[in-house]
Scaffold this motif. Structure first.
Motif, PDB file in Angstrom:
ATOM      1  N   GLY A   1      -4.556   2.191 -13.919  1.00 50.44           N
ATOM      2  CA  GLY A   1      -3.233   2.632 -14.357  1.00 50.44           C
ATOM      3  C   GLY A   1      -3.303   3.747 -15.382  1.00 50.44           C
ATOM      4  N   LEU A   2      -4.278   3.661 -16.295  1.00 46.56           N
ATOM      5  CA  LEU A   2      -4.461   4.749 -17.270  1.00 46.56           C
ATOM      6  C   LEU A   2      -4.761   6.069 -16.575  1.00 46.56           C
ATOM      7  CD1 LEU A   2      -6.590   3.111 -20.134  1.00 46.56           C
ATOM      8  CD2 LEU A   2      -4.180   3.785 -20.229  1.00 46.56           C
TER       9      LEU A   2
ATOM     10  N   VAL B   1      -1.645 -13.242 -10.433  1.00 46.96           N
ATOM     11  CA  VAL B   1      -1.684 -12.142  -9.468  1.00 46.96           C
ATOM     12  C   VAL B   1      -0.651 -11.083  -9.841  1.00 46.96           C
ATOM     13  CG1 VAL B   1      -1.356 -11.505  -7.058  1.00 46.96           C
ATOM     14  CG2 VAL B   1      -2.556 -13.608  -7.619  1.00 46.96           C
ATOM     15  N   GLN B   2       0.554 -11.514 -10.238  1.00 43.47           N
ATOM     16  CA  GLN B   2       1.569 -10.561 -10.675  1.00 43.47           C
ATOM     17  C   GLN B   2       1.120  -9.814 -11.941  1.00 43.47           C
ATOM     18  OE1 GLN B   2       5.104 -13.077 -10.919  1.00 43.47           O
ATOM     19  NE2 GLN B   2       5.921 -12.154  -9.053  1.00 43.47           N
ATOM     20  N   MET B   3       0.292 -10.470 -12.771  1.00 40.20           N
ATOM     21  CA  MET B   3      -0.220  -9.820 -13.979  1.00 40.20           C
ATOM     22  C   MET B   3      -1.073  -8.608 -13.622  1.00 40.20           C
ATOM     23  SD  MET B   3      -0.247  -9.706 -17.249  1.00 40.20           S
ATOM     24  CE  MET B   3       0.515 -11.287 -17.619  1.00 40.20           C
ATOM     25  N   SER B   4      -1.800  -8.671 -12.500  1.00 40.77           N
ATOM     26  CA  SER B   4      -2.603  -7.518 -12.080  1.00 40.77           C
ATOM     27  C   SER B   4      -1.717  -6.337 -11.716  1.00 40.77           C
ATOM     28  CB  SER B   4      -3.509  -7.896 -10.899  1.00 40.77           C
ATOM     29  OG  SER B   4      -2.752  -8.123  -9.724  1.00 40.77           O
ATOM     30  N   LEU B   5      -0.489  -6.614 -11.329  1.00 39.29           N
ATOM     31  CA  LEU B   5       0.486  -5.557 -11.064  1.00 39.29           C
ATOM     32  C   LEU B   5       1.130  -5.087 -12.364  1.00 39.29           C
ATOM     33  CD1 LEU B   5       1.965  -3.988  -8.788  1.00 39.29           C
ATOM     34  CD2 LEU B   5       3.626  -5.867  -8.724  1.00 39.29           C
TER      35      LEU B   5
ATOM     36  N   PHE C   1       1.349  -1.258 -14.399  1.00 40.48           N
ATOM     37  CA  PHE C   1       2.571  -0.606 -14.845  1.00 40.48           C
ATOM     38  C   PHE C   1       2.507  -0.278 -16.339  1.00 40.48           C
ATOM     39  CE2 PHE C   1       4.525  -2.334 -10.965  1.00 40.48           C
ATOM     40  CZ  PHE C   1       5.243  -1.225 -10.551  1.00 40.48           C
ATOM     41  N   LEU C   2       2.012  -1.221 -17.136  1.00 42.45           N
ATOM     42  CA  LEU C   2       1.971  -1.010 -18.581  1.00 42.45           C
ATOM     43  C   LEU C   2       1.044   0.146 -18.947  1.00 42.45           C
ATOM     44  CD1 LEU C   2       1.881  -4.698 -19.881  1.00 42.45           C
ATOM     45  CD2 LEU C   2       3.734  -3.046 -20.180  1.00 42.45           C
ATOM     46  N   SER C   3      -0.153   0.164 -18.381  1.00 44.14           N
ATOM     47  CA  SER C   3      -1.095   1.232 -18.729  1.00 44.14           C
ATOM     48  C   SER C   3      -0.628   2.567 -18.169  1.00 44.14           C
ATOM     49  CB  SER C   3      -2.502   0.898 -18.228  1.00 44.14           C
ATOM     50  OG  SER C   3      -2.534   0.742 -16.825  1.00 44.14           O
ATOM     51  N   MET C   4      -0.047   2.572 -16.984  1.00 42.73           N
ATOM     52  CA  MET C   4       0.448   3.814 -16.410  1.00 42.73           C
ATOM     53  C   MET C   4       1.648   4.332 -17.208  1.00 42.73           C
ATOM     54  SD  MET C   4       1.158   4.818 -12.424  1.00 42.73           S
ATOM     55  CE  MET C   4       2.453   3.639 -12.107  1.00 42.73           C
ATOM     56  N   GLY C   5       2.421   3.415 -17.783  1.00 40.92           N
ATOM     57  CA  GLY C   5       3.566   3.823 -18.576  1.00 40.92           C
ATOM     58  C   GLY C   5       3.194   4.309 -19.967  1.00 40.92           C
TER      59      GLY C   5
ATOM     60  N   GLY D   1      10.689  -1.057 -17.097  1.00 38.46           N
ATOM     61  CA  GLY D   1      10.339  -1.743 -15.857  1.00 38.46           C
ATOM     62  C   GLY D   1       9.419  -2.924 -16.073  1.00 38.46           C
ATOM     63  N   ALA D   2       8.434  -2.767 -16.968  1.00 42.70           N
ATOM     64  CA  ALA D   2       7.497  -3.866 -17.236  1.00 42.70           C
ATOM     65  C   ALA D   2       8.206  -5.060 -17.854  1.00 42.70           C
ATOM     66  CB  ALA D   2       6.383  -3.375 -18.159  1.00 42.70           C
ATOM     67  N   VAL D   3       9.116  -4.787 -18.792  1.00 46.04           N
ATOM     68  CA  VAL D   3       9.883  -5.879 -19.408  1.00 46.04           C
ATOM     69  C   VAL D   3      10.744  -6.576 -18.361  1.00 46.04           C
ATOM     70  CG1 VAL D   3      11.722  -6.435 -21.051  1.00 46.04           C
ATOM     71  CG2 VAL D   3       9.883  -4.871 -21.714  1.00 46.04           C
ATOM     72  N   ALA D   4      11.399  -5.786 -17.507  1.00 52.09           N
ATOM     73  CA  ALA D   4      12.247  -6.368 -16.464  1.00 52.09           C
ATOM     74  C   ALA D   4      11.421  -7.225 -15.507  1.00 52.09           C
ATOM     75  CB  ALA D   4      12.966  -5.257 -15.698  1.00 52.09           C
ATOM     76  N   MET D   5      10.242  -6.726 -15.124  1.00 51.36           N
ATOM     77  CA  MET D   5       9.363  -7.500 -14.245  1.00 51.36           C
ATOM     78  C   MET D   5       8.923  -8.801 -14.898  1.00 51.36           C
ATOM     79  SD  MET D   5       6.921  -4.467 -12.752  1.00 51.36           S
ATOM     80  CE  MET D   5       5.654  -5.629 -12.249  1.00 51.36           C
ATOM     81  N   ALA D   6       8.551  -8.726 -16.179  1.00 54.14           N
ATOM     82  CA  ALA D   6       8.072  -9.914 -16.881  1.00 54.14           C
ATOM     83  C   ALA D   6       9.175 -10.955 -17.005  1.00 54.14           C
ATOM     84  CB  ALA D   6       7.553  -9.524 -18.261  1.00 54.14           C
TER      85      ALA D   6
END
Length: 401
Positions: A106-107, A44-48, A52-56, A352-357
């Motif tokens: 996100g894109l 579920v967190q992966m969907s978040l 973030f990754l595609s938007m970034g 942010g994505a790295v920190a979340m992961a």
């Protein structure tokens, strides 16, 4: 402050808020989505995370395109792609399809993140840019303040899929505002010489600019602390502390109020003390509060009131950091504003994505891993501030009395 200035801030703020709206309305539903789609917390967190990754990383492409073809065309395309991703997410039969359509969503959202910053730089620099950026963030604040509350009511009344139909409607409204309320700020004469080749040259130049990178990463680690909170807060507050989705939304909104209320002081404080000094003091306060929060929680004081109070104060300081570092980073790069905005946005979201992961790997349902991640980001931002901003320039930049 002119009517046109306010109108521009409102439209840019709403365009910027489309992507975060798709995050914040969605947060109260994360535990429910896991149950409904038979998916674990990590999935579920992966969907978040993919959002973030595609938007970034999408900003890397969209920013230079906005320098080449103007600011409005990429926004139209991004909103159209966002609508496709939103409808697909609403209809997703399982977690795999939801993750895929969240990536597309996100894109589409990335244009709303990168282009408005470039528009601000097209129109203003220095203190005026800080004023417009902070006003833009005031409008942008409707997302983390109202979106979780709206999302919780929608989820309770119609289910989590209705959230995606709601953001589809919001994107369509944004198209109308873009068409009738925002002029093109990158006229054809300014696009001469802009190409993917010049964008690559611009990225190479910016990657060698120590000041730009330092400021981008100060803001990036500041935002990352909020991303760690985004990814874990619904599980911590709903499952660990037993809050209902609607009460969780109120709790989340209170922190957002602190962030965006303080961001409105950026223009006034920078005019009096200079942007660099504002960044230095705000980062110091932000890091101090988050380290205190970590010390308190690590000592075994697992109390919601303590967590809420210190997060409120810490994110208040952070509200001064984000607009100030964004303006400072782009001040010297007006000719490649879209490219500079894209790289800064990508660095923010990648960090942010790295920190979340990383924080997600250690998540155990308690607040401590989340707080450790938040405090670590704050301390890194503080260290980068000491390396990037020297006090001599603070004094030189400060306006005369």
């Amino acid at each position: 402050m002119t009517t046109n200035f306010l109108r521009t801030a409102v439209i840019l703020g709403l365009l910027s808020a489309i992507g975060p709206f798709a995050i914040d309305m969605y947060l109260p539903a994360l535990p429910t989505i896991g149950q409904d789609l038979a998916a674990g917390t990590v999935a579920v967190q992966m969907s978040l995370l993919v959002f973030f990754l595609s938007m970034g990383f999408g900003q890397i492409v969209v920013g230079p395109i906005s320098d080449m073809v103007g600011r409005k065309a990429p926004l139209y395309f991004g909103l159209a792609l966002f609508v496709v991703g939103s409808i697909g997410s609403a209809l997703a039969p399982d977690i795999g399809w939801l993750i895929a359509f969240r990536f597309i969503q996100g894109l589409g959202a990335c244009a709303g993140m990168v282009v408005p910053r470039a528009v601000v730089r097209d129109l203003h620099t220095g203190t005026e840019a800080a004023r417009l950026m902070s006003l833009l963030m005031l409008v942008f604040s409707i997302s983390p303040i109202l979106a979780p509350l709206t999302g919780s009511f929608i989820i309770e009344g119609f289910g989590w899929r209705a959230v995606f139909w709601a953001v589809t409607i919001a994107a369509l409204i944004a198209v109308v505002l873009l068409a009738f309320g925002l002029k093109e700020t990158r006229p054809a004469g300014h696009r001469v010489g802009s190409s993917f080749g010049s964008a690559l040259a611009g990225y190479k130049f910016l990657m060698g600019d120590r000041n730009f990178l330092g400021l981008a990463f100060i803001g990036g680690f500041g935002i990352s602390s909020f991303f760690v909170y985004l990814a874990s807060s619904s599980f911590v507050l709903i499952d660990h502390y037993g809050l209902s989705p609607s009460v969780y939304s109120v709790f989340f909104s209170i922190n957002a109020v602190a962030f965006f209320a303080m961001s409105q002081m950026t223009g006034m404080l920078s005019e009096r003390y200079g942007l660099r000094r504002v960044v230095r003091v705000a980062v110091s306060g932000y890091a101090t509060v988050m380290v205190v929060l970590l010390a308190v929680m690590a000592s075994g004081m697992d109390q919601l009131a303590v967590l809420a109070s210190l997060l409120f104060v810490g994110y208040g300081f952070l509200g001064l950091v984000i607009p100030s570092t964004s303006v400072l980073a782009m001040d010297d790069h007006g000719e490649i504003a879209g490219t500079a905005s894209a790289l800064m946005g990508t660095l923010h979201f990648a960090t942010g994505a790295v920190a979340m992961a990383v924080a997600g790997l250690f998540f155990d349902g308690t607040p401590l891993p989340m707080v450790i991640g938040i405090a670590a980001c704050a301390v890194i931002a503080f260290g980068l501030t000491q390396l990037t901003l020297d006090r001599g320039r603070d004094v030189a930049e400060a306006p005369a009395e």
